[in-house]
Scaffold this active site. Structure first.
Site, PDB file in Angstrom:
ATOM      1  NE  ARG A  13      41.993  26.650  56.675  1.00 24.68           N
ATOM      2  CZ  ARG A  13      41.272  26.065  57.641  1.00 24.68           C
ATOM      3  NH1 ARG A  13      40.033  26.475  57.867  1.00 24.68           N
ATOM      4  NH2 ARG A  13      41.776  25.091  58.367  1.00 24.68           N
ATOM      5  CE1 TYR A  55      35.039  38.970  34.612  1.00 24.63           C
ATOM      6  CE2 TYR A  55      34.518  37.766  36.626  1.00 24.63           C
ATOM      7  CZ  TYR A  55      35.390  38.059  35.593  1.00 24.63           C
ATOM      8  OH  TYR A  55      36.617  37.445  35.535  1.00 24.63           O
ATOM      9  CG  ASP A 105      30.748  43.187  41.018  1.00 27.48           C
ATOM     10  OD1 ASP A 105      31.569  44.104  41.264  1.00 27.48           O
ATOM     11  OD2 ASP A 105      31.075  42.138  40.448  1.00 27.48           O
ATOM     12  CE  LYS A 109      39.086  42.886  37.027  1.00 28.28           C
ATOM     13  NZ  LYS A 109      38.941  41.695  37.885  1.00 28.28           N
TER      14      LYS A 109
END
Length: 378
Positions: A44, A96, A167, A192
């Site tokens: 982690r 978004y 973004d 994406k």
């Protein structure tokens, strides 16, 4: 080196000379007994496979730091974790749907305020309050492809002591590097274009600021929304073809935009820089082309359902950026979390279609669109 070369160069080769870096699946790592230290301790916190990917993510943006997350929204959440109760964030209305949902549902619980502007590109210092700590914007915006002047917003934000977050999912570093224009942080849904094959989830954050990097790294460790090793490896491999894919996807998009703009069955075509001459000038100054995503609406007398059913090549699905062409209706899919009023304000009509160009043969795509538009006539 050019970005297509940087995308290929693996950050670390194995001790056996393999040109492809290995996958390190271990959740824990052996430490030195005397110092209780080592380069890696627990997955982690850090992992060699994720570190390989993060170095490439940073290299693409020519940034000092890169961070990989389990999803794009995990990356966005890490950026919002920089805020404190009472802080305000300014957004464009065409954001978004997942980001809008976060602002609507989570911001109030955290004591944060999100203020939306129809045209964030035209705001002035008077629009920033004493509590404004961040401007968060997509350029181009999703799904109306509105463009903002990144350099101007950066100067405005910094004069007020606020951060500018861009973004950059639609453009990626191949077509636009917001850090070069003064942005403090760049966030992307790596699901994406970076992934490019619609087969993984990931998010990315890049920055040149040491303090911001430390806080993003802390967010990774505390919230645990990190990208696991195998997906890190797969994304690292996918990025190698990123410049090639985007070049083909953008070429296909440009030809489709030209075709649809001249077709009587199409009422509106929205692409990066198409809103006005001013936005076109801004976009041409800070980006290299329109990208691979655009939106459009059919004209009166044409049935959207008939059009969708007649298409054979694009898949009717959410998401974007894959090698396959994808088509969606934002109002009922990616932006269904928005209220009707918010969608109206952002210009997201029920008939707006968002298209993400794939790498199929353009002649086949054009023929498919022409046939479907003919079939859509009432």
């Amino acid at each position: 080196m050019h970005i297509d070369t940087r995308a290929i160069l693996a950050p670390r080769k194995s001790e056996f000379g393999a040109v492809v870096p290995p996958v390190h699946l271990s959740s824990t790592f052996e430490l030195d007994i005397d110092s209780v230290s080592g380069d890696y301790a627990y997955q982690r916190g850090s992992n060699p496979s994720r570190a390989d990917l993060e170095s490439v993510i940073a290299s693409l943006e020519e940034a000092k730091y890169g961070f990989a997350f389990a999803t794009g929204m995990a990356a966005v959440s890490s950026v919002f974790s920089l805020l404190s109760p009472g802080d305000e964030v300014l957004f464009s209305s065409n954001v978004y749907g997942g980001t809008f949902r976060y602002v609507e549902k989570i911001f109030p619980r955290a004591g944060l305020t999100g203020t939306f502007f129809d045209d964030l590109g035209s705001i002035t210092s008077e629009d920033l309050s004493e509590n404004t700590r961040m401007i968060f914007v997509e350029s181009p915006g999703n799904p109306t492809l509105r463009v903002v002047d990144i350099e101007r917003l950066a100067k405005l934000a910094h004069a007020h002591g606020a951060l500018l977050v861009i973004d950059n999912t639609f453009m990626t570093a191949v077509l636009q590097r917001p850090l070069d224009f003064g942005a403090d942080l760049v966030v992307q849904s790596a699901t994406k274009f970076l992934g490019g094959h619609s087969d993984l989830l990931a998010g990315a954050v890049t920055t040149n600021d040491d303090e911001l990097a430390e806080n993003i790294r802390l967010s990774q460790k505390v919230f645990g929304g990190v990208l696991e090793p195998l997906t890190s490896f797969r994304l690292l491999q996918a990025i190698k073809t990123l410049p090639l894919r985007i070049a083909r996807q953008q070429e296909n998009a440009e030809k489709l935009v030209a075709f649809l703009s001249d077709h009587p069955a199409v009422q509106t075509v929205l692409s990066a820089g198409s809103f006005s001459d001013a936005e076109r000038e801004v976009h041409e100054r800070q980006a290299k082309g329109i990208g691979a995503v655009f939106s459009f609406e059919l004209a009166q007398g044409y049935d959207l359902k008939k059009f969708l059913h007649a298409l054979e090549i694009p898949s009717f699905a959410v998401s974007l950026g894959g090698v396959e062409s994808l088509l969606s209706i934002p109002a009922t899919m990616s932006h269904d979390g928005m209220t009707q009023a918010a969608r109206d304000r952002a210009g997201i009509t029920d008939g707006l279609v968002r298209f993400s160009a794939g790498i199929e043969n353009i002649d086949d795509l054009l023929a498919d669109f022409a046939k479907a538009l003919d079939a859509a006539q009432k």
